[in-house]
Design an enzyme around this catalytic site. Sequence first.
Site, short mmCIF file in Angstrom:
data_model
loop_
_atom_site.label_atom_id
_atom_site.label_comp_id
_atom_site.label_asym_id
_atom_site.label_seq_id
_atom_site.Cartn_x
_atom_site.Cartn_y
_atom_site.Cartn_z
N LYS A 13 0.85 -1.29 -0.06
CA LYS A 13 -0.14 0.00 -0.02
C LYS A 13 1.01 1.35 0.00
O LYS A 13 0.74 1.93 0.84
CB LYS A 13 -0.84 0.01 1.44
CG LYS A 13 -2.11 0.88 1.23
CD LYS A 13 -3.01 0.79 0.26
CE LYS A 13 -4.09 1.96 0.20
NZ LYS A 13 -4.98 1.89 -0.87
N ASP A 71 -5.60 -2.70 -2.23
CA ASP A 71 -6.98 -2.87 -2.63
C ASP A 71 -7.10 -3.35 -3.93
O ASP A 71 -8.42 -4.00 -4.38
CB ASP A 71 -7.73 -1.48 -2.42
CG ASP A 71 -6.46 -0.42 -2.85
OD1 ASP A 71 -5.42 -0.63 -3.17
OD2 ASP A 71 -6.99 0.89 -2.89
N ASP A 84 -2.74 -12.27 4.84
CA ASP A 84 -3.84 -13.02 5.75
C ASP A 84 -5.08 -13.09 5.10
O ASP A 84 -5.79 -13.98 4.82
CB ASP A 84 -3.84 -12.37 7.01
CG ASP A 84 -4.77 -13.23 8.06
OD1 ASP A 84 -5.18 -14.23 7.53
OD2 ASP A 84 -4.90 -12.69 9.21
#
Length: 359
Positions: free
Chosen positions: A192, A224, A248
Amino acid sequence: MKRLEIAIIPGDGIGPEVLNGTRLVLDAVASRAGVEMRYTELLAGGIAIDATGEPLPDATVAACKRSDAVLLGAVGGPRWDTLPGDRRPERALLGLREALGLFANLRPARLYSALSGSSPLHPDISAQGMDILFVRELTGGMYFGERGRRLGPNGPEAFDTECYSVGEIERVARVGFEAAAGRKGRLTSVDKANVLESSRLWRETVIAMSAEYPAVTLDHLYVDNASMQLIRRPFDFDVIVTSNMFGDILSDEAAMITGSIGLLPSASVGQPGTPAMYEPIHGSAPDLAGRDVANPLASILSAAMMLRLSFQMDAEADAVEKAVSRVLDAGYRTADILQGSGSTRIGTQEMSRLVAEHL
Ligand code: NAD
């Protein structure tokens, strides 16, 4: 005869059942390959709490360190849910990762052609298949960073910290580059970096390392966007390397695409020469325990990863994976997989026996 020492941690719920099935397959592999597999059964999780008061007894850690590899079923269950966090069965997992220095988690997510109809994706997409290896950082980032609660200007608040060192990024990225070099040669690093400083360091470090791997094509995605692309074009990915938290979440998303959580294996690896740990990604499924209905394939495929990564038994690992494909192609399904016309519903033991038979 070559002897392989395997530490077996059945744990709780369906753990013992899926590991029994896995041993059936491993025994068949061992007798064909002419190697001896010696199993040492160890306590961890809720069953260890009941027997010793500790989720991870010291004796278990010591025996794991002496072994060539560790096979784990699953830990946890409602019986132990009211215990405080550091006394719960799941502490055993973190303790084992720490004790063995397991810093990278490898999760292959493969959509079998026989099961493309069980995937929640549009048939036009699932028909193109998916074979992704997730490499998730396992011992750093927000899950291990500084955390706490305090009184802020607007009242009580809580914080967690994402922190990665260059060394932590390099060692997990190396696992990703090496894995990609042995597969289709494509590595996607997920971060990110448009927002997080820790992600900017992650990206810089991965880019700097790419010079060492000219045969691997490296690209980057923001997390995202990665979550969208996994659904839009899962067939385009080869190896994905990412942080603890992003891995995860994304690997569970990929698990759903394959049709059932009961199909996905994993390996947690540390420095060369230390024993790695192999386990299905699912939990102890207390709702299924003791009923011979759990899917043993995630555990059996974890054992295949052990054969390949810890014992360099590539041909045997391929044979197990092909046997699983053949059994699925023949229409055999445990209850967790969507049943199609012509499929036969079978239990844990029968599924394991069939895989051993199809080796
Ligand atoms: P879970 O993975 O145990 O179960 C989620 C769902 O998937 C359930 O409906 C279950 O029936 C189904 N399922 C799981 N494995 C299956 C299999 N092999 N075959 C068929 N169906 C399967 O997750 P949960 O319900 O969130 O957790 C149950 C317990 O397991 C909790 O105590 C949790 O803390 C623990 N847990 C342990 C691990 C681990 O040991 N690595 C991982 C996750 C959760």
